[in-house]
Scaffold this motif. Structure first.
Motif, short mmCIF file in Angstrom:
data_model
loop_
_atom_site.label_atom_id
_atom_site.label_comp_id
_atom_site.label_asym_id
_atom_site.label_seq_id
_atom_site.Cartn_x
_atom_site.Cartn_y
_atom_site.Cartn_z
N HIS A 177 -1.25 6.20 48.36
CA HIS A 177 -2.41 7.08 48.24
C HIS A 177 -2.72 7.43 46.78
O HIS A 177 -2.83 8.59 46.40
N GLY A 178 -2.80 6.39 45.96
CA GLY A 178 -3.18 6.60 44.56
C GLY A 178 -2.18 7.40 43.76
O GLY A 178 -2.54 8.12 42.84
N GLY A 179 -0.91 7.26 44.12
CA GLY A 179 0.14 7.94 43.36
C GLY A 179 0.45 9.34 43.83
O GLY A 179 1.26 10.04 43.21
N LEU A 180 -0.17 9.79 44.93
CA LEU A 180 0.15 11.13 45.45
C LEU A 180 1.56 11.19 46.02
O LEU A 180 2.23 12.21 45.96
N LEU A 181 2.00 10.09 46.62
CA LEU A 181 3.34 10.04 47.22
C LEU A 181 4.11 8.86 46.64
O LEU A 181 3.52 7.83 46.29
N ASN A 182 5.43 9.01 46.55
CA ASN A 182 6.28 7.93 46.05
C ASN A 182 7.47 7.79 46.99
O ASN A 182 8.26 8.72 47.16
N ILE A 183 7.58 6.63 47.63
CA ILE A 183 8.63 6.41 48.63
C ILE A 183 9.78 5.64 47.99
O ILE A 183 9.58 4.56 47.44
N SER A 219 4.46 13.02 44.45
CA SER A 219 4.50 12.54 43.07
C SER A 219 3.31 13.05 42.27
O SER A 219 2.94 12.47 41.27
N ASP A 220 2.73 14.16 42.73
CA ASP A 220 1.55 14.72 42.06
C ASP A 220 1.54 16.22 42.29
O ASP A 220 1.93 16.69 43.36
N LEU A 221 1.12 16.99 41.29
CA LEU A 221 1.16 18.45 41.40
C LEU A 221 0.28 18.97 42.53
O LEU A 221 0.58 19.98 43.16
N ILE A 222 -0.80 18.25 42.83
CA ILE A 222 -1.69 18.67 43.92
C ILE A 222 -1.00 18.49 45.27
O ILE A 222 -0.99 19.39 46.11
N ALA A 239 -2.88 22.36 32.01
CA ALA A 239 -3.57 22.80 30.79
C ALA A 239 -3.02 22.12 29.55
O ALA A 239 -3.76 21.77 28.62
N ASN A 240 -1.70 21.88 29.51
CA ASN A 240 -1.09 21.29 28.32
C ASN A 240 -1.10 19.77 28.34
O ASN A 240 -1.24 19.14 27.30
N SER A 241 -0.95 19.17 29.52
CA SER A 241 -0.81 17.71 29.58
C SER A 241 -2.11 17.01 29.98
O SER A 241 -2.27 15.81 29.76
N GLY A 242 -3.01 17.73 30.65
CA GLY A 242 -4.28 17.12 31.06
C GLY A 242 -4.15 16.20 32.24
O GLY A 242 -5.05 15.43 32.54
N THR A 243 -3.02 16.24 32.96
CA THR A 243 -2.82 15.38 34.13
C THR A 243 -2.06 16.15 35.20
O THR A 243 -1.29 17.06 34.89
N THR A 244 -2.31 15.78 36.46
CA THR A 244 -1.53 16.38 37.56
C THR A 244 -0.48 15.41 38.07
O THR A 244 0.33 15.77 38.92
N ALA A 270 3.07 10.82 34.86
CA ALA A 270 2.48 10.96 33.53
C ALA A 270 3.18 12.08 32.75
O ALA A 270 3.43 11.95 31.56
N ILE A 271 3.51 13.17 33.45
CA ILE A 271 4.20 14.29 32.77
C ILE A 271 5.60 13.85 32.36
O ILE A 271 6.08 14.19 31.27
N TYR A 272 6.28 13.05 33.22
CA TYR A 272 7.61 12.53 32.85
C TYR A 272 7.50 11.63 31.61
O TYR A 272 8.36 11.64 30.73
N ALA A 273 6.41 10.85 31.54
CA ALA A 273 6.21 9.96 30.37
C ALA A 273 6.05 10.80 29.10
O ALA A 273 6.62 10.48 28.05
N ILE A 274 5.29 11.89 29.20
CA ILE A 274 5.10 12.77 28.04
C ILE A 274 6.43 13.35 27.59
O ILE A 274 6.75 13.39 26.40
N THR A 275 7.25 13.80 28.55
CA THR A 275 8.53 14.43 28.20
C THR A 275 9.55 13.44 27.66
O THR A 275 10.55 13.83 27.07
#
Length: 553
Positions: free
Chosen positions: A54-60, A143-146, A199-204, A208-213
């Motif tokens: 589902h476009g990265g919303l879930l990761n199995i 796999s997504d904040l939403i 607000a800080n990373s611009g992504t949910t 992507a957040i793991y990549a930033i960290t």
């Protein structure tokens, strides 16, 4: 499968007027969950980092599938409490395999088997359970904040409804309302953490957040490390609320004690499994980010406080479900210690501890419910017990109600003693190995002070478990056989498959026993706890393989 089952049960609920067929709905839910287990087993071996849906919303991944199966299995066991009548008539000469298969014993049974018990007459119960399980399964795989927020709310709303499902119980409504209000507060923390991360990373997207960290500190121009750490800390507070970790634990003893024991069994176990597995992935991918102060230190502080609060306050409890709530807070401290360290050894210990504790906790609640059902033939003249609120839904509320129970039902008393000794970490029971693995991993990582605190609290915590065992084994029972039943003969008829009467029989009160599904579940789990030394290979190997997948070995 879960969604189809939910829709089917919704339709069935809408058209039925008989509330007593809820027992069949529970069995349908068990069948649906059994199929879900088979489906998860067929997709178990997913190599690499998993499959995005589902476009990265879930990761199995393999880890999510294993814990999906585990949640389905625990839920099936809990559903047994409402899928079968709690008592049966057991007559040895009519209990051979041939008799059970080809003949049918019929007797006046409304009160004997507790046919009118309120927990057997709530049609919505299995439906709400499936909603909660769906939320738990989505949360493990998210796999997504939403999708994190949607999954945690789907799970939480079901738990609030489940807590207040006994409409005529004032205590249950009070407990459920408290759970709802404080659960709403914890959701605010999760939303605040989510908004700060966005607000800080611009992504949910969590990837992507793991990549930033994981990028080197040269990214300070765009992303403030302390900001993301602070956001994760706020985010984690919401989840610590929901797993009742100190200092956010204050709702759980009241809620555990107020809601009926059948419901407490589910609320105390399933919600925690999904949240901890979700946190495992976040901790793993962000543990090396901004080493001056990483947000995972917050988990270690919560672990430290949970061990102390759960142990010290637990010593003063005289109500058994409140005691179990403080016991849970102590064990959550050990689980958070394994999670917060996030080394290979600690993660293996964390996975094992979470599974063994869930199963032991399930057994403790099962035995508590079985003890309540087994006292049908007994009366107690103690005025305090007669004045207990909601005693039809939670027959055992005080530790003193277990006084001398060994002389009434030795098998159940021994099973409870084995489970409590496992909680206390007495070798060679399953609980000992969990604590030993967590403490060993903590020493290897240099957390000497927190290990000393953990060992001290384990020793002190053993006092309140031993106090329950003292009540069960070292006092005379206050219960006596009900005089109305003592000389009463029950009548029954044995029919064959063609509904032809074979013979009429009489039986007495001592032929009434705990039903087979409950008895078999308690027996199997108790034997696993007791004989873990001989069956440890599969369990430990599985946690080792899952950790190796996670750590890329």
């Amino acid at each position: 499968m879960l969604l189809i089952s939910i829709l089917s049960l919704l339709l069935s609920n809408a058209v039925t007027i008989r509330r007593d067929i809820s027992i069949l709905f529970n069995r349908v839910a068990i069948i649906a969950l059994s199929y879900s287990i088979l489906h998860s087993i067929t997709t178990l071996f997913i190599l690499g980092k998993g499959i995005g849906l589902h476009g990265g919303l879930l990761n199995i991944t393999s880890t999510t599938q294993i814990f999906n199966i585990f949640i389905f299995l625990v839920s099936i066991l809990i559903l047994q409490l409402t899928s079968f009548f709690p008592r049966k008539v057991w007559i040895p000469e009519h209990s051979s395999l041939t008799q059970l298969l080809f003949n049918n014993l019929v007797f006046y049974r409304t009160k004997v088997i507790n046919k009118m018990g309120e927990h057997l007459r709530i049609i919505e119960y299995p439906l709400i359970l499936l909603f909660i399980i769906s939320g738990a399964v989505f949360l493990i795989s998210t796999s997504d904040l939403i999708s994190v927020f949607l999954a945690i709310e789907l799970q939480s709303y079901g738990l609030y409804l489940l807590s207040t499902i006994y409409r005529n119980s004032e205590l249950s409504t009070t407990g459920g309302l408290m759970y709802f209000l404080l659960g709403g507060l914890s959701s605010c923390f999760i939303l605040l953490g989510t908004s700060l991360l966005y607000a800080n990373s611009g992504t949910t997207n969590l990837d992507a957040i793991y990549a930033i960290t994981s990028i080197s500190d040269s990214t300070d121009v765009w992303y403030k490390p302390y900001y993301i750490n602070f956001a994760f800390l706020v985010f984690s507070i919401g989840f610590l609320f929901k797993v009742s970790a100190a200092p956010f634990h204050f709702w759980s003893p009241d809620v555990y004690d107020a809601i009926p024991t059948v419901v407490t069994t589910f609320v105390a176990i399933v919600a925690k499994i999904s949240i901890f597995i979700f946190l495992l992935e976040i901790v793993y991918y962000t543990k090396n980010y901004f080493t001056d102060f990483n947000w995972t230190y917050g988990l270690l502080i919560s672990s430290f406080l949970s061990m102390i609060v759960g142990t010290v306050v637990g010593l003063t409890q005289f109500r058994i479900k409140r005691l179990f709530a403080y016991s849970t807070i102590t064990h959550v401290g050990f689980i958070l210690l394994g999670l917060g360290i996030s080394s290979i050894e600690s993660t293996q210990a964390f996975l094992y501890y979470l599974m063994q504790y869930s199963i032991s906790n399930l057994n403790a609640f099962f035995i508590l419910i079985a003890i309540g059902f087994s006292l049908y033939c007994y009366i107690n003249d103690n005025k305090e017990y007669k004045e207990l609120l909601d005693r039809n839904n939670s027959p055992i509320q005080l530790i003193s109600q277990l006084k001398g129970y060994f002389y009434i039902n030795p098998t159940l008393a021994l099973s409870l003693a084995i489970t409590l000794f496992s909680f206390a970490g007495i070798p060679p029971l399953a609980g000992f190995f969990g604590k030993q693995m967590v403490l060993s991993a903590a020493i290897d990582s240099g957390y000497i002070f927190i290990v000393l605190v953990a060992i001290t609290t384990s020793v002190i915590g053993a006092v309140y478990y031993i106090n329950i065992i003292k009540e069960i084994f070292f006092f005379s029972p206050e219960y006596k056989i009900n005089p109305l039943l003592e000389n009463l003969k029950f009548n029954g008829n044995v029919y064959n498959n063609k509904n032809v009467l074979i013979k009429s029989i009489n039986f007495k009160y001592n032929n009434i026993a705990i039903s087979s599904p409950i008895a078999i579940t308690i027996s199997v789990i108790t034997l696993i706890i007791l004989l873990f030394m001989f069956v440890n290979k599969e369990w430990l190997s599985m946690s080792t393989i899952l950790v190796q997948y996670l750590f890329n070995y």
